[in-house]
Each structure stands twice: as C-alpha cells, then as structure tokens.
Design a protein around this motif. Sequence first.
Motif, PDB file in Angstrom:
ATOM      1  N   ALA A  24       0.811  -1.125  -0.200  1.00  0.00           N
ATOM      2  CA  ALA A  24       0.179   0.093  -0.047  1.00  0.00           C
ATOM      3  C   ALA A  24       1.002   1.049  -0.561  1.00  0.00           C
ATOM      4  CB  ALA A  24      -0.605   0.183   1.498  1.00  0.00           C
ATOM      5  N   SER A  25       2.408   1.417   0.953  1.00  0.00           N
ATOM      6  CA  SER A  25       2.359   2.804   0.537  1.00  0.00           C
ATOM      7  C   SER A  25       3.936   2.517  -0.392  1.00  0.00           C
ATOM      8  CB  SER A  25       4.087   2.290   2.164  1.00  0.00           C
ATOM      9  OG  SER A  25       4.349   0.980   1.853  1.00  0.00           O
ATOM     10  N   GLN A  26       3.914   1.162  -0.938  1.00  0.00           N
ATOM     11  CA  GLN A  26       4.631   1.461  -2.036  1.00  0.00           C
ATOM     12  C   GLN A  26       3.624   2.673  -3.478  1.00  0.00           C
ATOM     13  OE1 GLN A  26       5.964  -2.546  -2.843  1.00  0.00           O
ATOM     14  NE2 GLN A  26       6.945  -2.864  -1.338  1.00  0.00           N
ATOM     15  N   GLY A  27       2.767   2.436  -3.414  1.00  0.00           N
ATOM     16  CA  GLY A  27       1.571   2.449  -4.321  1.00  0.00           C
ATOM     17  C   GLY A  27       1.085   3.658  -3.729  1.00  0.00           C
ATOM     18  N   SER A  28       0.856   4.047  -2.912  1.00  0.00           N
ATOM     19  CA  SER A  28       1.069   5.815  -2.794  1.00  0.00           C
ATOM     20  C   SER A  28       2.803   6.482  -2.832  1.00  0.00           C
ATOM     21  CB  SER A  28       1.074   6.036  -1.510  1.00  0.00           C
ATOM     22  OG  SER A  28       1.095   7.324  -0.761  1.00  0.00           O
ATOM     23  N   ALA A  29       3.346   5.845  -2.395  1.00  0.00           N
ATOM     24  CA  ALA A  29       5.016   6.252  -3.312  1.00  0.00           C
ATOM     25  C   ALA A  29       5.123   6.339  -4.763  1.00  0.00           C
ATOM     26  CB  ALA A  29       6.257   5.799  -2.794  1.00  0.00           C
ATOM     27  N   ILE A  30       4.617   5.804  -5.395  1.00  0.00           N
ATOM     28  CA  ILE A  30       4.394   5.299  -6.685  1.00  0.00           C
ATOM     29  C   ILE A  30       3.624   6.742  -7.354  1.00  0.00           C
ATOM     30  CG2 ILE A  30       3.493   4.408  -9.000  1.00  0.00           C
ATOM     31  CD1 ILE A  30       4.943   1.935  -8.033  1.00  0.00           C
ATOM     32  N   HIS A  31       3.051   6.521  -7.211  1.00  0.00           N
ATOM     33  CA  HIS A  31       1.737   8.097  -6.745  1.00  0.00           C
ATOM     34  C   HIS A  31       1.925   9.415  -7.741  1.00  0.00           C
ATOM     35  CE1 HIS A  31      -1.737  10.523  -5.931  1.00  0.00           C
ATOM     36  NE2 HIS A  31      -2.294  10.308  -7.436  1.00  0.00           N
ATOM     37  N   SER A  32       2.510  10.030  -5.748  1.00  0.00           N
ATOM     38  CA  SER A  32       3.311  10.831  -5.964  1.00  0.00           C
ATOM     39  C   SER A  32       4.348  10.859  -6.406  1.00  0.00           C
ATOM     40  CB  SER A  32       3.809  10.231  -4.126  1.00  0.00           C
ATOM     41  OG  SER A  32       2.534  10.683  -3.353  1.00  0.00           O
ATOM     42  N   LEU A  54       5.715  14.105 -11.585  1.00  0.00           N
ATOM     43  CA  LEU A  54       6.431  14.158 -12.642  1.00  0.00           C
ATOM     44  C   LEU A  54       5.959  14.820 -13.755  1.00  0.00           C
ATOM     45  CD1 LEU A  54       7.931  10.745 -13.131  1.00  0.00           C
ATOM     46  CD2 LEU A  54       9.288  12.480 -13.345  1.00  0.00           C
ATOM     47  N   ILE A  55       4.714  14.403 -13.870  1.00  0.00           N
ATOM     48  CA  ILE A  55       3.221  15.367 -14.780  1.00  0.00           C
ATOM     49  C   ILE A  55       3.236  16.720 -14.773  1.00  0.00           C
ATOM     50  CG2 ILE A  55       1.403  15.309 -15.023  1.00  0.00           C
ATOM     51  CD1 ILE A  55       1.019  12.009 -15.154  1.00  0.00           C
ATOM     52  N   SER A  56       3.191  16.939 -13.416  1.00  0.00           N
ATOM     53  CA  SER A  56       2.540  18.630 -13.066  1.00  0.00           C
ATOM     54  C   SER A  56       4.205  18.477 -12.841  1.00  0.00           C
ATOM     55  CB  SER A  56       2.091  18.303 -11.563  1.00  0.00           C
ATOM     56  OG  SER A  56       0.746  17.551 -11.598  1.00  0.00           O
ATOM     57  N   LEU A  57       4.699  19.234 -12.422  1.00  0.00           N
ATOM     58  CA  LEU A  57       6.110  19.745 -11.921  1.00  0.00           C
ATOM     59  C   LEU A  57       7.576  19.449 -13.173  1.00  0.00           C
ATOM     60  CD1 LEU A  57       6.593  19.776  -7.774  1.00  0.00           C
ATOM     61  CD2 LEU A  57       5.648  21.127  -9.197  1.00  0.00           C
ATOM     62  N   GLU A  58       7.546  18.464 -13.607  1.00  0.00           N
ATOM     63  CA  GLU A  58       8.526  17.929 -14.533  1.00  0.00           C
ATOM     64  C   GLU A  58       8.352  18.432 -15.544  1.00  0.00           C
ATOM     65  OE1 GLU A  58      11.482  18.208 -13.482  1.00  0.00           O
ATOM     66  OE2 GLU A  58      11.791  17.999 -11.223  1.00  0.00           O
ATOM     67  N   ALA A 104      -3.142  -1.967  -6.234  1.00  0.00           N
ATOM     68  CA  ALA A 104      -2.793  -0.858  -5.024  1.00  0.00           C
ATOM     69  C   ALA A 104      -2.781   0.812  -5.127  1.00  0.00           C
ATOM     70  CB  ALA A 104      -1.082  -2.151  -4.340  1.00  0.00           C
ATOM     71  N   ILE A 105      -2.387   0.668  -7.013  1.00  0.00           N
ATOM     72  CA  ILE A 105      -2.265   2.011  -7.510  1.00  0.00           C
ATOM     73  C   ILE A 105      -3.548   2.544  -8.252  1.00  0.00           C
ATOM     74  CG2 ILE A 105      -1.892   0.355  -9.781  1.00  0.00           C
ATOM     75  CD1 ILE A 105       0.422   3.549  -8.511  1.00  0.00           C
ATOM     76  N   GLU A 106      -4.185   1.608  -8.601  1.00  0.00           N
ATOM     77  CA  GLU A 106      -5.759   2.632  -9.485  1.00  0.00           C
ATOM     78  C   GLU A 106      -6.370   3.523  -9.107  1.00  0.00           C
ATOM     79  OE1 GLU A 106      -7.613  -1.096 -11.477  1.00  0.00           O
ATOM     80  OE2 GLU A 106      -7.928  -1.516 -10.009  1.00  0.00           O
ATOM     81  N   LYS A 107      -6.235   3.546  -7.535  1.00  0.00           N
ATOM     82  CA  LYS A 107      -7.353   4.071  -7.161  1.00  0.00           C
ATOM     83  C   LYS A 107      -7.190   5.482  -6.740  1.00  0.00           C
ATOM     84  CE  LYS A 107      -5.260   2.119  -2.218  1.00  0.00           C
ATOM     85  NZ  LYS A 107      -5.067   1.539  -0.654  1.00  0.00           N
ATOM     86  N   TYR A 108      -5.453   5.381  -7.053  1.00  0.00           N
ATOM     87  CA  TYR A 108      -5.715   6.667  -7.233  1.00  0.00           C
ATOM     88  C   TYR A 108      -5.926   7.812  -8.535  1.00  0.00           C
ATOM     89  CZ  TYR A 108      -2.827   5.571  -2.950  1.00  0.00           C
ATOM     90  OH  TYR A 108      -2.460   4.756  -1.815  1.00  0.00           O
ATOM     91  N   LYS A 109      -6.048   8.955  -8.287  1.00  0.00           N
ATOM     92  CA  LYS A 109      -6.092   9.879  -8.790  1.00  0.00           C
ATOM     93  C   LYS A 109      -4.834  10.828 -10.005  1.00  0.00           C
ATOM     94  CE  LYS A 109     -11.041  11.028  -8.065  1.00  0.00           C
ATOM     95  NZ  LYS A 109     -12.177  12.219  -8.022  1.00  0.00           N
ATOM     96  N   LEU A 110      -4.941  10.518 -10.929  1.00  0.00           N
ATOM     97  CA  LEU A 110      -3.849  11.301 -11.739  1.00  0.00           C
ATOM     98  C   LEU A 110      -4.232  12.862 -11.944  1.00  0.00           C
ATOM     99  CD1 LEU A 110      -2.774   9.006 -13.493  1.00  0.00           C
ATOM    100  CD2 LEU A 110      -1.422   9.524 -11.438  1.00  0.00           C
TER     101      LEU A 110
END
Length: 580
Positions: free
Chosen positions: A453-461, A466-470, A492-498
């Motif tokens: 779960a924490s890995q999925g959160s870290a990937i999302h961040s 990368l998309i917003s700032l870089e 663990a990853i698809e629940k996060y919004k981009l």
Amino acid sequence: MPKLLPDLSDSDLLNIKSSAERCFYAAARAQLPSEWTVLFSTPLIGTTVSGRKYDGEADFVILVAGYGMLVVEVKGGGVTYNPASGAWQSIDRASEKHDIKDPFRQATAEKHQLIQILNNDDRWHKAHQGRLLTGHAVFFADLDRTNFSMGPAGPSEIVGGRQNLLQLRMWVEQVLDFWAGKDTNWVSLKSEGIKAAEQILHGRIEARPLISVQLAAEEVVRIQLSEQQSRVLRGIGSRRRASIAGGAGTGKTLLAMERARQLAETVGNTLLLCYNNLLADYLKTACQNVPRLHTMTYHELCGWRQRETQKQTGRDIIDEAWKNYPRANKSDKFDLILPYALTLSCLATDLRYDAIVIDEGQDFREEYWLPIEWLLKDSDSSYLYVFLDENQSFYTRPKSMPISEQPFVLTFNCRNTKHIHETAYRYFCGVPTESPPGNEGVPIAILAAPSLASQGSAIHSAVVNLISLEGVKPNQIAIVVCGEPQNPYIEAIEKYKLPQNTQWIVRGPAAGHGVRVETVRRYKGLEADIVFLWGIDALSIRDRNETLYVGISRAKSRLILVGAEKACQDLLAEVASPKL
C-alpha cells in the motif's frame, strides 16, 4: 568534382589510415566529373560459399554516368603473388612481407554482393530498367608498373597503379570498356539510377519506432538506425530466409517493421506476426497505412483463418482439431488445437503470403512453425524472416525453426542509457551487446517503502510530480509489475487519481491515454522513457533473471526500482558484483 559519399574535408582525409585510399580519394575528387558519384568505404554483409556471414566493405564504388558501376579494391605498398600456392603478400616500406587476402577475389565478392543488394531493392528497379554494366578492379596506388597479368583472375586491364592517378577518369572508363567487351546488352546508368544506388548503398536507413497512439496526431518520430543495423537490413535483403537475433534494445522490432514494409511494397502480400497482444496493437498502429501488410498475433491469425475457412468451405476446423485430439483439454487450446486448425486451413483454402516476418520468434512453439511454412506461397521463393531474443523467451524455449543458417546478430543497444543497459544485461545470456555510445544517463533510482500500500502511494506521488512539475507526458511513464501475484499491485495503484484528467491504463488497449500499468509479460517488446519496476521483493524464483532482464530493459532513460528497501539495495549490489 564528383559527388563524394562521404564528402570528407582535408582534415578528415588525413584521418584515413591507408595512404593508398587517401591518394585515390583525392585523385577522384580532383579529376572525376560532376555527374559521377564515388562511394567510399561502403559497408555490407557478405556470405561465404559455406554459408558463413561476414562484415565486408567495398573501398570505392564508382557510379559512372553513361556506363555503370565499378568496384575498386585499393592496396598500398608492394605486392607479391605466388601462382602455385595462390598466396598474396604485401610489402611495406621496411620491405617486410605480410600475408593478405586475394584482392581480386575480394573485389569480385564485393561486386556480386552489391549487385544482389541493388537487385533486391524495389527503388533500384524503378530507377534503372535493364541490366547494369558492372565491373571490378584492383588499384595498387604505390606501384608504377601494372601492365602485367596477376593470374587468370587479375588481367592487366583491371589493374591500376600510381601512373593512373594522373588520368583517373580515363582509367575508370577503360576498365568498364574491358568489362563491356563486345556485349551491348546492358543499359547505361543515368542520373535516376545513380541516385537510387546512392540511397541504397550509402544512404541513411531509417525506420519508424513504435508509434504511441497518444502522440500520433502531434508528431511521428523517426529513429535513425545504427550502422550495424543498416548493414543487417541490407544484408538480409538478398536472402529469402533469415533469422536475426539480438538482445533487448537492439532494434529488432524496428527492423522487423521496416523489413515487412519493404516486402509489402516490393514483393506482395506480407504477414507481420508477433506473440504479445499489446505489442501487436502497436505494430498495427505503426503499419496501418501500408497496403498489402497484415499485422496480428499468432493466435489472431488462427482465429481469422478459422473464420475464413468456415466462410469458404463450411468446415469447422476448430471442431475437427478437437476431434483429432480427443484427450486434449482446455489448456491445450492455444498451443495444440489452434496451430493444428491453422494447418487444416492451409489444406482447405489457397490463401497464401508472399512474405512472412515474425517478431518475438523466441515465443513461438514447435507446433507453430509447420502452418507458418504452409502459409508461404512458395517454399523456395517466398520470404521468411524471424527476429528473436532467446533471453526473452517467457512462453517457450524454441528447439528449431524452419531456417537452417546461423542468425544475423545485432550487438548494438540503441534504446537504453548506459546505466540501464548495464543493469539489464547483468541478466542476459548470449552474444555480448555493446553499451550505447555517449549516452551515460542517470544511475538507477530506488523508491522504497515497507508495504504494498505504501509503495503504491509513493509511486502515485512520484508520477504526480513528474506530470505536474517536471512536464513529463503521461504516455512517457509506465508502471511495470514484476512481483507475483500481480493483482494486488494493480489494486494498490489504480485507486489514486492523477492530475490533468490523466487515467491509469490497466491492462488496457494500446490506444489508451494515460499512465500504463502492465505486467512484465504483457509489456515485453515495448518501451517507455520512465519505468517504475515494481515488486522487486516479490519476484518469482522460477523466472527471476528473465523477468529482471525484460523489465529493466523496457526503460529508455530513467529506471526506478520499487519495493522494500533491502530488496532494492540487494539488487543494486548484485548488479554491481562481478558476473559469474
């Protein structure tokens, strides 16, 4: 002054090791007419009588307007020839002798190989109608007297020396007059033919990369192939069957697409096959506007042929295949029943192909090859090319293919940065592959967290950053799952919004827009600028090396290992350790 390819400056000319070649180049530049073209150091792949392939190079190819093509092998120093033994030796300035290859045999082989390359290219046939006058010669730039025969293969008429450097045009024309003799059944070379020969023998060879559907409306990027890839593409052009092997990133898919396009344009109906569904989606997009080129997976081919056979004959060949294997179960469908049904379709209908090109040939099982051969119009004259990387064989280990000769081998990685290349190839078994020149890249990064779960959160961040700032585009990022089982990672990853209305593409089609989340197996054959390789601490022992090799090599510029801290650090330490 003629057209010179490459057009070397005086300083570049000084860097040529052979003084004889420097003298010949300078004389050609100063004396030959503007309507002629001189190709210097033309690379090619030749084949010996025994079938062994070798890298070759023609010193000078002169395209003579009004005449034809002359291949010139240039030698420096003195020379001796023993007709009894057939041995040749060069004599240097210190009067020391060195064994050399027969220069006349070299020139002859180069001439015939170049003729084959031209004759197997449709651009040549469109530009030059009829037989081309061709000849070869040997030029001893340091010898004053050359008006003697050097054996049956070396009459004085095709030998040049230092005195001929003063009247080079006359010498070239005299040599071609010798080759013409009393024969008038040849067509003189015109400007259109010279241009076509320039493009085929010494032009840049380019192939379009896999086209990301997300960018297709904005830009189509073209990738220039390495010189080695250009040689291979030219070399296989004169062969009806060939296999091409290489590690990840060596451009096999680009070459497969380019060769399939060429065959569709010049030969006829062409089939481009692969095993992976997602890769097939990309190939279809890249090749969708090429007439006479059909692109699909092997099992899509089986299904399509079954429908066509039933439409034409009324036979249900799938049902017939099941009846032929009464003990087969559902797990046998793809590797036994469908290949057998495909064979039945070849017996039932006359739909055939002039050429078949296969990417991912390492994943094709033994049962697949017979119907593929039967799909060719003619077993002798139709074309069959197989591109493969035996180190990426997830699905099978092929024992044999319907190609007996040893494969052409690609050894230049044109995809990955040096850091990614060296990490991926730690798990590669095969012919060594060179590092990409001048592209160091950045070291492999680690994104560590203790739980899934924490890995999925870290990937999302990280992806949001990368998309917003870089300014990284979503389609440049891929989350590639190497851990097993795979569903928990996706959950663990698809629940996060981009941001920016971006979506995760989870096991989606190639036409999807967003950040792709795929397993290593499904993503095989594809690439992304930035890859998060997730599940380092849960790799399957069975396919560990293969999974790491394929997963790591998907990254072009940035690779981030995701997992527990210790597992990621251990992997980097393993990569840094000497390979046993």
